[in-house]
Design a protein around this motif. Structure first.
Motif, PDB file in Angstrom:
ATOM      1  N   TYR A  85       0.805  -1.222   0.000  1.00  0.00           N
ATOM      2  CA  TYR A  85       0.000   0.000   0.000  1.00  0.00           C
ATOM      3  C   TYR A  85       0.843   1.280   0.000  1.00  0.00           C
ATOM      4  O   TYR A  85       0.513   2.214  -0.749  1.00  0.00           O
ATOM      5  CB  TYR A  85      -0.994   0.008   1.169  1.00  0.00           C
ATOM      6  CG  TYR A  85      -1.868   1.242   1.135  1.00  0.00           C
ATOM      7  CD1 TYR A  85      -2.858   1.368   0.175  1.00  0.00           C
ATOM      8  CD2 TYR A  85      -1.673   2.286   2.025  1.00  0.00           C
ATOM      9  CE1 TYR A  85      -3.644   2.508   0.107  1.00  0.00           C
ATOM     10  CE2 TYR A  85      -2.441   3.429   1.958  1.00  0.00           C
ATOM     11  CZ  TYR A  85      -3.436   3.528   1.012  1.00  0.00           C
ATOM     12  OH  TYR A  85      -4.189   4.659   0.936  1.00  0.00           O
ATOM     13  N   GLN A  89       0.091   4.122  -2.765  1.00  0.00           N
ATOM     14  CA  GLN A  89      -0.703   5.195  -2.167  1.00  0.00           C
ATOM     15  C   GLN A  89      -0.662   6.474  -3.000  1.00  0.00           C
ATOM     16  O   GLN A  89      -1.691   7.121  -3.197  1.00  0.00           O
ATOM     17  CB  GLN A  89      -0.242   5.492  -0.742  1.00  0.00           C
ATOM     18  CG  GLN A  89      -1.094   6.550  -0.078  1.00  0.00           C
ATOM     19  CD  GLN A  89      -0.513   7.068   1.211  1.00  0.00           C
ATOM     20  OE1 GLN A  89       0.700   7.109   1.370  1.00  0.00           O
ATOM     21  NE2 GLN A  89      -1.377   7.466   2.117  1.00  0.00           N
ATOM     22  N   ASN A  93      -3.771   8.520  -4.488  1.00  0.00           N
ATOM     23  CA  ASN A  93      -3.950   9.924  -4.091  1.00  0.00           C
ATOM     24  C   ASN A  93      -4.067  10.874  -5.273  1.00  0.00           C
ATOM     25  O   ASN A  93      -4.458  12.019  -5.098  1.00  0.00           O
ATOM     26  CB  ASN A  93      -2.800  10.379  -3.177  1.00  0.00           C
ATOM     27  CG  ASN A  93      -2.925   9.818  -1.786  1.00  0.00           C
ATOM     28  OD1 ASN A  93      -3.976   9.359  -1.373  1.00  0.00           O
ATOM     29  ND2 ASN A  93      -1.833   9.842  -1.053  1.00  0.00           N
ATOM     30  N   TRP A 102     -11.252   8.201  -1.248  1.00  0.00           N
ATOM     31  CA  TRP A 102     -11.468   7.445  -0.009  1.00  0.00           C
ATOM     32  C   TRP A 102     -12.307   6.197  -0.238  1.00  0.00           C
ATOM     33  O   TRP A 102     -12.075   5.166   0.403  1.00  0.00           O
ATOM     34  CB  TRP A 102     -12.073   8.327   1.078  1.00  0.00           C
ATOM     35  CG  TRP A 102     -11.009   9.123   1.759  1.00  0.00           C
ATOM     36  CD1 TRP A 102     -10.720  10.443   1.598  1.00  0.00           C
ATOM     37  CD2 TRP A 102     -10.040   8.610   2.685  1.00  0.00           C
ATOM     38  NE1 TRP A 102      -9.642  10.786   2.362  1.00  0.00           N
ATOM     39  CE2 TRP A 102      -9.203   9.683   3.041  1.00  0.00           C
ATOM     40  CE3 TRP A 102      -9.795   7.365   3.234  1.00  0.00           C
ATOM     41  CZ2 TRP A 102      -8.142   9.536   3.930  1.00  0.00           C
ATOM     42  CZ3 TRP A 102      -8.742   7.219   4.128  1.00  0.00           C
ATOM     43  CH2 TRP A 102      -7.932   8.291   4.461  1.00  0.00           C
ATOM     44  N   LYS A 105      -9.841   3.682  -1.611  1.00  0.00           N
ATOM     45  CA  LYS A 105      -8.947   3.222  -0.551  1.00  0.00           C
ATOM     46  C   LYS A 105      -9.656   2.257   0.396  1.00  0.00           C
ATOM     47  O   LYS A 105      -9.136   1.182   0.709  1.00  0.00           O
ATOM     48  CB  LYS A 105      -8.406   4.407   0.253  1.00  0.00           C
ATOM     49  CG  LYS A 105      -7.407   5.249  -0.482  1.00  0.00           C
ATOM     50  CD  LYS A 105      -6.979   6.424   0.381  1.00  0.00           C
ATOM     51  CE  LYS A 105      -5.984   7.328  -0.311  1.00  0.00           C
ATOM     52  NZ  LYS A 105      -5.546   8.426   0.548  1.00  0.00           N
ATOM     53  N   PHE A 149      -7.148   1.909   9.594  1.00  0.00           N
ATOM     54  CA  PHE A 149      -6.648   2.170   8.247  1.00  0.00           C
ATOM     55  C   PHE A 149      -6.663   3.654   7.908  1.00  0.00           C
ATOM     56  O   PHE A 149      -5.713   4.166   7.308  1.00  0.00           O
ATOM     57  CB  PHE A 149      -7.454   1.397   7.194  1.00  0.00           C
ATOM     58  CG  PHE A 149      -7.154   1.864   5.804  1.00  0.00           C
ATOM     59  CD1 PHE A 149      -5.911   1.634   5.242  1.00  0.00           C
ATOM     60  CD2 PHE A 149      -8.077   2.573   5.079  1.00  0.00           C
ATOM     61  CE1 PHE A 149      -5.609   2.093   3.970  1.00  0.00           C
ATOM     62  CE2 PHE A 149      -7.796   3.041   3.810  1.00  0.00           C
ATOM     63  CZ  PHE A 149      -6.559   2.788   3.250  1.00  0.00           C
ATOM     64  N   TYR A 152      -3.821   5.189   9.614  1.00  0.00           N
ATOM     65  CA  TYR A 152      -2.593   4.739   8.950  1.00  0.00           C
ATOM     66  C   TYR A 152      -2.367   5.514   7.656  1.00  0.00           C
ATOM     67  O   TYR A 152      -1.248   5.953   7.380  1.00  0.00           O
ATOM     68  CB  TYR A 152      -2.679   3.239   8.664  1.00  0.00           C
ATOM     69  CG  TYR A 152      -1.494   2.674   7.930  1.00  0.00           C
ATOM     70  CD1 TYR A 152      -0.264   2.520   8.562  1.00  0.00           C
ATOM     71  CD2 TYR A 152      -1.602   2.267   6.605  1.00  0.00           C
ATOM     72  CE1 TYR A 152       0.825   1.988   7.901  1.00  0.00           C
ATOM     73  CE2 TYR A 152      -0.516   1.730   5.934  1.00  0.00           C
ATOM     74  CZ  TYR A 152       0.690   1.592   6.584  1.00  0.00           C
ATOM     75  OH  TYR A 152       1.765   1.065   5.933  1.00  0.00           O
ATOM     76  N   ASP A 153      -3.402   5.699   6.868  1.00  0.00           N
ATOM     77  CA  ASP A 153      -3.278   6.423   5.612  1.00  0.00           C
ATOM     78  C   ASP A 153      -2.853   7.873   5.845  1.00  0.00           C
ATOM     79  O   ASP A 153      -1.975   8.382   5.146  1.00  0.00           O
ATOM     80  CB  ASP A 153      -4.597   6.381   4.846  1.00  0.00           C
ATOM     81  CG  ASP A 153      -4.475   7.025   3.488  1.00  0.00           C
ATOM     82  OD1 ASP A 153      -3.888   6.404   2.584  1.00  0.00           O
ATOM     83  OD2 ASP A 153      -4.961   8.171   3.332  1.00  0.00           O
ATOM     84  N   SER A 157       0.776   9.459   4.737  1.00  0.00           N
ATOM     85  CA  SER A 157       0.898  10.671   3.907  1.00  0.00           C
ATOM     86  C   SER A 157       1.802  11.703   4.566  1.00  0.00           C
ATOM     87  O   SER A 157       2.662  12.307   3.912  1.00  0.00           O
ATOM     88  CB  SER A 157      -0.480  11.284   3.651  1.00  0.00           C
ATOM     89  OG  SER A 157      -1.265  10.410   2.891  1.00  0.00           O
TER      90      SER A 157
END
Length: 176
Positions: A85, A89, A93, A102, A105, A149, A152-153, A157
């Motif tokens: 991921y 990512q 994005n 979102w 994701k 999650f 975490y995302d 970032s």
């Protein structure tokens, strides 16, 4: 940058990721935290050495951890999501509309976590719930995993931005 340097950094990163996944078997919480932490190595590898170095490390870590790490849940969470991921990512994005971003994701995350649980139950014979536990725990698990999650995302970032802005130039000096 020399290929030997890139290979050495990928090898060291692979070893560190396998060690982190090995410690993931210590508790239920670490089975999810360690794959997340191991996946964060991909930020440095992708930014400093390119996506191919990150993918190489991801694949080698996946194979070695599958062979060496006893906790299948930890290993599968790394292989099925948290290992790759951070590499993809930035591509996700790039979707302009935040709501669609979102949805993509969360859909990706939920489908892959569901597959991990199916593999654990039907391939490895590891039950999701113990006898006597309520089925409502599944809903609680899903909700908590989604919150985890999202956090975490966001952290991923922020760490990527910090790495690129403040650390990458310093680290690249050592790997000339």
């Amino acid at each position: 940058m020399k290929n030997a340097t890139r290979l050495a950094v990928c090898g060291i990163s692979t070893a560190l990721c396998v060690v982190l996944l090995f410690f993931g078997g210590a508790s239920f919480f670490l089975a999810y935290a360690m794959p997340m932490l191991a996946g964060m190595f991909m930020i440095m590898l992708k930014s400093s050495f390119g996506a191919s170095a990150a993918w190489t490390t991801y694949v080698s870590t996946s194979v070695l951890s599958f062979l060496l790490v006893a906790d299948r849940e930890c290993v599968l969470m790394y292989i099925m999501f948290f290992g790759f991921y951070p590499i993809i990512q930035s591509s996700v994005n790039r979707i302009k509309m935040k709501a669609v971003q979102w949805v993509v994701k969360l859909l990706l995350f939920n489908v892959l976590v569901f597959l991990v649980q199916l593999i654990l139950v039907y391939v490895f014979g590891i039950p999701f719930l113990e006898e006597g536990e309520g089925r409502w725990l599944i809903l609680l698990f899903v909700a908590l995993m989604n919150v985890l999650f999202v956090l975490y995302d966001i952290i991923l970032s922020k760490l990527t931005a910090i790495y690129i802005e403040k650390l990458e130039s310093r680290i690249k000096k050592y790997f000339k």
